[in-house]
Scaffold this active site. Structure first.
Site, mmCIF file in Angstrom:
data_model
loop_
_atom_site.group_PDB
_atom_site.id
_atom_site.type_symbol
_atom_site.label_atom_id
_atom_site.label_comp_id
_atom_site.label_asym_id
_atom_site.label_seq_id
_atom_site.Cartn_x
_atom_site.Cartn_y
_atom_site.Cartn_z
ATOM 1 N N PRO A 114 -11.422 -7.968 -9.222
ATOM 2 C CA PRO A 114 -11.633 -6.515 -9.284
ATOM 3 C C PRO A 114 -12.641 -6.055 -10.335
ATOM 4 C CG PRO A 114 -9.604 -7.068 -10.392
ATOM 5 C CD PRO A 114 -10.105 -8.358 -9.803
ATOM 6 N N GLY A 115 -13.099 -6.948 -11.232
ATOM 7 C CA GLY A 115 -14.157 -6.546 -12.144
ATOM 8 C C GLY A 115 -13.938 -6.863 -13.609
ATOM 9 N N GLY A 116 -12.868 -7.567 -13.962
ATOM 10 C CA GLY A 116 -12.618 -7.874 -15.362
ATOM 11 C C GLY A 116 -13.736 -8.666 -16.008
ATOM 12 N N ARG A 140 -12.260 -5.419 -1.347
ATOM 13 C CA ARG A 140 -12.250 -5.750 -2.781
ATOM 14 C C ARG A 140 -13.587 -5.409 -3.432
ATOM 15 N NH1 ARG A 140 -8.712 -9.107 -5.155
ATOM 16 N NH2 ARG A 140 -10.325 -10.375 -6.150
ATOM 17 N N ASP A 179 -15.436 -17.687 -10.752
ATOM 18 C CA ASP A 179 -13.978 -17.602 -10.919
ATOM 19 C C ASP A 179 -13.390 -17.760 -9.527
ATOM 20 O OD1 ASP A 179 -11.539 -17.225 -12.277
ATOM 21 O OD2 ASP A 179 -11.510 -15.120 -11.690
ATOM 22 N N CYS A 232 -7.300 -19.702 -11.992
ATOM 23 C CA CYS A 232 -6.048 -19.299 -12.623
ATOM 24 C C CYS A 232 -4.935 -20.195 -12.099
ATOM 25 C CB CYS A 232 -5.746 -17.821 -12.391
ATOM 26 S SG CYS A 232 -5.694 -17.331 -10.651
#
Length: 469
Positions: A114-116, A140, A179, A232
């Site tokens: 989402p943009g972190g 998204r 990521d 993650c």
């Protein structure tokens, strides 16, 4: 914390016990049943903190742990882009950038929503670079676009493309962040649904998908540039084995990142053809954060660099260079260091020095947003004849940007008034001044209203409005 239907998968527990041992694996399982730690990252371009909101994240100067999780939806500062709610482990990228003194230039966040990580990269680049924030899933990508707009730096291009679409941009990026979509083991305490979806077969599918992404994009990094690969999840198949794949298939050099022992980060090693490559693992029983893995690789100095030259004629099906540059500069009082483009009658701005890179990108990518959308000039009359009715119609994107809004009056609201504005509700405007007014809360812009004298038009985007009470 977990319900009976969300127990840790037995096969997952066995795998962790094989990897960490019986004693430490129990510590991890216990940590996965505890409440997650809430953390935020301050937007340094918008917020100068007079008092710290909580304990600082050790590896991120702008990151802070909060004692409890507030209602971010009911905080006007959140909507103003003063901070981003980000998991602390992924903020380690901030430490990596500073440790390697990453050259500021053209960056790509390949799986950005989402943009972190994108907002973190945007802050690191400032006005000295351009970020491409890409997301393959359209819905998204819209969330990513919204968060980039709120962050407001104007140095980002949001795209909606499959990794394979970047094929023509070999050697184009000074830094690439991947990521990758993963099995989500590291998020088992934040996302209970991820436990139900996990299986050894799902891990295999994720690893194969990650390898395809790496195969499509490993060559995008320019000579002397860096690739950051992260997930993650905990298993080696999605982490160290993909690090090995990258090292064997592409010309990369290992990079070791300094970490303090008290941080609790675990360094791992992978040997490939006589060289040792490093990975960094975050376990919830060792750090105040969620499960995370990241590795850093450097492209050799003799690798390929994609040539970029300013095009005399820029041709695009929907986008064009704006012929109203001088008028926009005059109306808004901006410095003459931007290039201006038009899309559907609206004027966008981007820094001049990386405009050629942006134009090159548009040949290959589906651009969802870029720079800052300023607005439209209306009432210019036929043949460009300027009438007294000529005015600039500003956008919400312009309001949230860090650009100075010369010629516009501001109106500071209380928290109650600000929340009414964000809900698009009627409220008493504490001024009689008519025309366009920039709404602010604690001096940070939230958007526009236009006082017509007999009514007030609230220009906060309908799709963004708060529905919570």
């Amino acid at each position: 914390m977990s319900e009976a239907s969300h127990k840790l998968p037995v096969a997952f527990q066995r795998h962790i016990e094989d990897y960490l041992g019986a004693s430490e694996s129990q510590e991890l399982f216990k940590a996965l049943e505890q409440d997650p730690q809430t953390s935020i990252r301050i937007n340094p371009s918008k917020r100068k903190l007079e008092s710290l909101p909580g304990q600082q994240v050790p590896w991120a100067k702008s990151g802070y742990f909060l004692e409890s999780r507030p209602s971010f939806t009911l905080d006007p500062l959140f909507h103003a882009g003063a901070y981003y709610v980000q998991e602390s482990s992924s903020m380690f990228i901030s430490h990596i950038l500073e440790s390697i003194q990453a050259p500021k230039g053209i960056y790509l966040d390949l799986c950005a929503a989402p943009g972190g990580k994108s907002t973190l990269l945007s802050s690191y680049l400032g006005q000295d670079g351009l970020l491409v924030a890409n997301e393959v899933i359209k819905s998204r990508a819209n969330i990513l676009k919204e968060n980039v707009i709120k962050w407001g730096l104007g140095n980002t291009v949001v795209t909606n493309n499959d990794p394979s679409h970047f094929e023509g941009l070999e050697g184009f990026f000074d830094l690439l962040v991947i990521d990758a979509p993963c099995s989500g083991e590291g998020m088992f305490r934040k996302d209970l649904q991820a436990r139900d979806e996990w299986s050894p077969e799902h891990v295999e599918i994720c690893a194969a998908r990650q390898e395809r992404i790496l195969n499509d994009t490993g060559a995008l990094v320019a000579a002397g540039g860096y690739l950051l690969y992260s997930t993650c999840t905990f298993n080696a198949k999605e982490n160290e084995e993909n690090l090995r794949y990258l090292s064997e298939e592409f010309a990369f050099e290992p990079v070791r990142i300094p970490v303090q022992p008290e941080w609790g980060i675990v360094e791992t090693e992978v040997e490939v053809e006589g060289s040792v490559f490093y990975g960094y693992r975050f376990y919830p029983h060792k750090v105040k954060g969620e499960g995370f893995f990241i590795t850093v690789l450097k492209r050799p100095e003799d690798a390929y660099v994609h040539p970029v030259k300013k095009q005399k004629d820029f041709r695009h099906p929907f986008l064009s260079r704006s012929g109203q540059k001088n008028r926009v500069l005059e109306l808004l009082g901006l410095e003459d260091n931007f290039e201006f483009y038009e899309l559907k009658g609206s004027i966008f701005l981007i820094d001049s020095w990386y405009a050629p890179h942006f134009e090159q990108l548009t040949k290959y990518l589906n651009v969802k947003y870029f720079g800052v959308e300023l607005g439209k000039i209306s009432g210019s009359g036929k043949g460009g004849d300027r009438s007294n009715n000529e005015q600039f119609l500003p956008t919400h994107e312009f309001a949230l940007s860090i650009l100075e809004k010369k010629g516009f009056s501001t109106l500071e609201l209380s928290k109650e008034q600000a929340l009414s504005y964000l809900r698009k509700e009627d409220f008493d405007l504490p001024t009689s001044e008519e025309g366009w007014l920039l709404i602010t809360f604690q001096s940070l812009p939230l958007g526009w209203v236009k006082n017509m004298g007999n009514r007030i038009n609230n220009y906060y985007p309908k799709d963004w409005r708060i529905r919570m009470r």
